[in-house]
Write an enzyme that holds these catalytic residues in place. Sequence first.
Site, PDB file in Angstrom:
ATOM      1  N   SER A 144       0.810  -1.116  -0.074  1.00 49.71           N
ATOM      2  CA  SER A 144      -0.006  -0.043   0.000  1.00 49.71           C
ATOM      3  C   SER A 144       0.879   1.317   0.049  1.00 49.71           C
ATOM      4  O   SER A 144       1.991   0.962   0.561  1.00 49.71           O
ATOM      5  CB  SER A 144      -0.781  -0.075   1.297  1.00 49.71           C
ATOM      6  N   TYR A 156      -1.975  -0.671  10.475  1.00 45.75           N
ATOM      7  CA  TYR A 156      -2.338  -1.183   8.886  1.00 45.75           C
ATOM      8  C   TYR A 156      -0.762  -0.693   8.234  1.00 45.75           C
ATOM      9  O   TYR A 156      -0.332  -1.438   7.534  1.00 45.75           O
ATOM     10  CB  TYR A 156      -3.546  -0.411   8.266  1.00 45.75           C
TER      11      TYR A 156
HETATM   12  N1  NAP Z   1      -8.567  -0.358  -1.677  1.00 47.94           N
HETATM   13  C1  NAP Z   1      -7.340   0.131  -1.466  1.00 47.94           C
HETATM   14  O1  NAP Z   1      -7.182   1.502  -1.610  1.00 47.94           O
HETATM   15  C2  NAP Z   1      -6.200  -0.187  -1.179  1.00 47.94           C
HETATM   16  C3  NAP Z   1      -4.990   0.606  -1.162  1.00 47.94           C
HETATM   17  C4  NAP Z   1      -3.792  -0.094  -1.004  1.00 47.94           C
HETATM   18  C5  NAP Z   1      -3.690  -1.297  -0.873  1.00 47.94           C
HETATM   19  N2  NAP Z   1      -4.644  -2.072  -0.700  1.00 47.94           N
HETATM   20  C6  NAP Z   1      -4.635  -3.614  -0.458  1.00 47.94           C
HETATM   21  O2  NAP Z   1      -5.230  -4.388  -1.598  1.00 47.94           O
HETATM   22  C7  NAP Z   1      -5.436  -5.659  -1.090  1.00 47.94           C
HETATM   23  C8  NAP Z   1      -6.822  -5.699  -1.350  1.00 47.94           C
HETATM   24  O3  NAP Z   1      -7.567  -4.911  -0.675  1.00 47.94           O
HETATM   25  P1  NAP Z   1      -9.187  -4.482  -1.287  1.00 47.94           P
HETATM   26  O4  NAP Z   1      -9.360  -3.069  -1.255  1.00 47.94           O
HETATM   27  O5  NAP Z   1      -9.489  -5.261  -2.595  1.00 47.94           O
HETATM   28  O6  NAP Z   1      -9.977  -5.367   0.008  1.00 47.94           O
HETATM   29  P2  NAP Z   1     -11.558  -5.899   0.225  1.00 47.94           P
HETATM   30  O7  NAP Z   1     -12.357  -5.458  -0.949  1.00 47.94           O
HETATM   31  O8  NAP Z   1     -11.899  -5.423   1.472  1.00 47.94           O
HETATM   32  O9  NAP Z   1     -11.193  -7.510  -0.094  1.00 47.94           O
HETATM   33  C9  NAP Z   1     -10.366  -8.101   0.869  1.00 47.94           C
HETATM   34  C10 NAP Z   1     -10.255  -9.517   0.392  1.00 47.94           C
HETATM   35  O10 NAP Z   1      -9.260 -10.089   1.390  1.00 47.94           O
HETATM   36  C11 NAP Z   1     -10.188 -11.320   1.970  1.00 47.94           C
HETATM   37  N3  NAP Z   1      -9.865 -11.323   3.296  1.00 47.94           N
HETATM   38  C12 NAP Z   1      -9.565 -10.310   4.108  1.00 47.94           C
HETATM   39  N4  NAP Z   1      -9.240 -10.564   5.591  1.00 47.94           N
HETATM   40  C13 NAP Z   1      -8.988 -11.948   5.352  1.00 47.94           C
HETATM   41  C14 NAP Z   1      -8.601 -13.018   6.309  1.00 47.94           C
HETATM   42  N5  NAP Z   1      -8.699 -12.907   7.389  1.00 47.94           N
HETATM   43  N6  NAP Z   1      -8.765 -14.486   5.940  1.00 47.94           N
HETATM   44  C15 NAP Z   1      -9.031 -14.718   4.543  1.00 47.94           C
HETATM   45  N7  NAP Z   1      -9.356 -13.539   3.503  1.00 47.94           N
HETATM   46  C16 NAP Z   1      -9.389 -12.399   4.052  1.00 47.94           C
HETATM   47  C17 NAP Z   1     -11.600 -10.776   1.715  1.00 47.94           C
HETATM   48  O11 NAP Z   1     -12.277 -12.286   1.654  1.00 47.94           O
HETATM   49  P3  NAP Z   1     -13.986 -12.210   1.969  1.00 47.94           P
HETATM   50  O12 NAP Z   1     -14.570 -11.804   0.750  1.00 47.94           O
HETATM   51  O13 NAP Z   1     -14.301 -13.403   2.191  1.00 47.94           O
HETATM   52  O14 NAP Z   1     -14.197 -11.299   3.344  1.00 47.94           O
HETATM   53  C18 NAP Z   1     -11.432 -10.106   0.408  1.00 47.94           C
HETATM   54  O15 NAP Z   1     -11.503 -11.361  -0.606  1.00 47.94           O
HETATM   55  C19 NAP Z   1      -5.053  -5.307   0.412  1.00 47.94           C
HETATM   56  O16 NAP Z   1      -3.791  -6.231   0.807  1.00 47.94           O
HETATM   57  C20 NAP Z   1      -5.209  -3.979   0.764  1.00 47.94           C
HETATM   58  O17 NAP Z   1      -4.465  -3.796   1.877  1.00 47.94           O
HETATM   59  C21 NAP Z   1      -5.851  -1.445  -1.078  1.00 47.94           C
END
Ligand code: NAP
Length: 252
Positions: A144, A156
């Site tokens: 991130s 985080y």
């Molecule tokens: N969105 C942003 O702006 C952003 C920015 C920088 C980095 N990121 C990074 O990008 C990645 C994806 O983020 P996102 O925004 O797509 O998040 P999201 O929409 O909240 O999706 C999270 C995913 O991770 C799974 N997950 C979360 N906790 C888990 C656990 N304890 N065990 C198993 N599965 C788990 C969830 O499964 P379920 O569907 O079953 O809950 C879901 O598939 C992450 O590493 C995040 O830190 C995101």
Amino acid sequence: MTGASGRTALVTGASRGIGRAVAERLAAEGAYVVVHYGSRKDAAEETVAAIRRSGGQAFALRAELGVDGDVDTLFAGLEEALAGRPLDILVNNAAFIDYGATIDAVTPDAYERQFATNVRAPLFVTQRALRLMTDGGRIINISSGVTWFATPEIVYAMTKGALNVFSRSLARTLGPRGITVNTVSPGITGTDMNDWLRDPDATRRVAGMTALGRPGEPADIGDVVAFLASDDARWITGQTIEVNGGLYLGPQ
Ligand SMILES: NC(=O)c1ccc[n+]([C@@H]2O[C@H](COP(=O)([O-])OP(=O)(O)OC[C@H]3O[C@@H](n4cnc5c(N)ncnc54)[C@H](OP(=O)(O)O)[C@@H]3O)[C@@H](O)[C@H]2O)c1
């Protein structure tokens, strides 16, 4: 781009958001994708169905990460899904943000939970995946931008900093096997993790901080992960790629 045809991929957290976009793009390139999820079976099945509708191959696999036995559960399912095939691509994407884990409010339990999911799980998932991975494989960790800009969600940010360090050292260790390890560092991207972005004022604020004038979309990230997984990226390892549309480049 030389695609992923005939290769296998595990994408953690592929039921929603960025992970789903990664899974869809790798499947479109011809990979057989294991769509891992934690609890949202409906969302994982929808991802698999979308991939199959587009002619791709995918398999949904549940394993809650950050709990005892998580890696054993994941790999029991993964080995069944692969049915003897090696693993070519690992994308460590699953993570969560605890908006309450600020310097004032974080508790030791909240700290442990976030590190267990965002750092311990990718470490031990990778350790096990390496037994199944072909030489010349690909590992991509999703970090991130909070590793370089300040945020109140301090735990985080710390977990993502740890992931950056993990990737760099791992790339050095795995070089002799021809396995590349890179980090993709998204900016502010419209997913469930950032549901506050659904407020039009928040979207406008983020657009104003971003050179390309909008928040990121999951596919903006998925496409870069697919590139790093491809043969075209064979000479890139140990790098962190910021994928953020020019976030915080400076005032307009
Ligand atoms: N969105 C942003 O702006 C952003 C920015 C920088 C980095 N990121 C990074 O990008 C990645 C994806 O983020 P996102 O925004 O797509 O998040 P999201 O929409 O909240 O999706 C999270 C995913 O991770 C799974 N997950 C979360 N906790 C888990 C656990 N304890 N065990 C198993 N599965 C788990 C969830 O499964 P379920 O569907 O079953 O809950 C879901 O598939 C992450 O590493 C995040 O830190 C995101």
